[in-house]
Design a protein around this motif. Structure first.
Motif, short mmCIF file in Angstrom:
data_model
loop_
_atom_site.label_atom_id
_atom_site.label_comp_id
_atom_site.label_asym_id
_atom_site.label_seq_id
_atom_site.Cartn_x
_atom_site.Cartn_y
_atom_site.Cartn_z
N GLU A 149 0.83 -1.21 0.00
CA GLU A 149 0.00 0.00 0.00
C GLU A 149 0.87 1.25 0.00
O GLU A 149 0.60 2.20 -0.73
N ARG A 150 1.90 1.24 0.79
CA ARG A 150 2.81 2.39 0.82
C ARG A 150 3.51 2.57 -0.52
O ARG A 150 3.67 3.68 -1.01
N TYR A 152 2.32 1.72 -3.40
CA TYR A 152 1.32 2.25 -4.33
C TYR A 152 1.14 3.75 -4.12
O TYR A 152 1.07 4.52 -5.08
N SER A 181 -4.85 -7.86 -5.88
CA SER A 181 -4.38 -7.21 -4.65
C SER A 181 -4.34 -5.70 -4.82
O SER A 181 -4.69 -4.94 -3.91
N ILE A 185 -6.25 -2.76 -2.67
CA ILE A 185 -5.57 -1.58 -2.11
C ILE A 185 -6.27 -0.31 -2.57
O ILE A 185 -6.54 0.60 -1.77
N ARG A 186 -6.61 -0.25 -3.84
CA ARG A 186 -7.28 0.95 -4.38
C ARG A 186 -8.63 1.16 -3.73
O ARG A 186 -9.02 2.29 -3.42
N ARG A 188 -9.53 0.15 -0.68
CA ARG A 188 -9.31 0.61 0.70
C ARG A 188 -8.97 2.08 0.73
O ARG A 188 -9.46 2.84 1.59
N LEU A 189 -8.16 2.54 -0.18
CA LEU A 189 -7.75 3.93 -0.21
C LEU A 189 -8.87 4.88 -0.64
O LEU A 189 -8.86 6.05 -0.28
#
Length: 191
Positions: A149-150, A152, A181, A185-186, A188-189
């Motif tokens: 995530e970081r 990204y 995955s 992540i996208r 969640r953000l």
């Protein structure tokens, strides 16, 4: 097209009219179609380039054939496998055009002449190398200390304007995750 390169170089160094003319004569304009390679894995990189239009990705191929996207360059940026270019070793990565791309290139020998004979040629080479060094250190640190995530978020910080131009699987490869995955992540953000 040479004028774009001259303008870009002028942000780093001063050049005489004679030096600008030398650039027009020594840098060659090359065009590539989407999917073509500026450099293939195993070849020696014999040219450094300045991208006028389009975009490239740096690709490493694992033993199992899986391709990993390790970097991107776009318009108004330089492209080269500098390790191969400097020591004339076979490149361990490829540079592939992911859009129709126009690159203004210079050979190793001509670049050495630029460094030696331009009033600020050595300064130009040093500034480019310093920039590349900082980018490489940031990338290595991210790989060792950042979770996907970081990474990204760092990708977005550096390349946010490229997101619409890149297939998701290139972005997920760059971040180091599979496309599903990256989708998670996208999501969640986005919350």
């Amino acid at each position: 097209m040479h004028e774009l390169l001259i303008t870009q170089m002028s942000y780093l160094i001063r050049m005489s009219d004679e030096e600008k003319e030398w650039i027009r004569q020594r840098f060659e304009i090359k065009t590539y179609q989407k999917g073509e390679y500026f450099l293939r894995e195993g070849q020696v990189c014999r040219e450094a380039g300045f991208i006028v239009e389009g975009m490239v990705r740096y690709v490493l191929t694992k033993d199992n054939g899986e391709e990993l996207t390790v970097d991107f360059n776009k318009e108004m940026e330089y492209t080269c496998n500098y390790a191969s270019f400097l020591d004339k070793s076979p490149s361990e990565s490829a540079i592939q055009c992911i859009e129709p791309t126009t690159i203004i290139v210079i050979s190793y020998d001509d670049l050495q002449e630029l460094y030696e004979h331009f009033t600020e040629g050595q300064k130009f080479g040093r500034l480019i190398c310093e920039f590349l060094y900082v980018q490489a250190i940031k990338k290595v640190q991210s790989l060792y200390t950042g979770d996907p995530e970081r990474r990204y978020l760092q990708f977005l910080d550096v390349y946010s304007n490229l997101v619409p131009r890149l297939p998701q699987y290139y972005i997920s490869s760059y971040v180091g995750v599979q496309p599903p995955s990256l989708s998670r992540i996208r999501k969640r953000l986005a919350k």
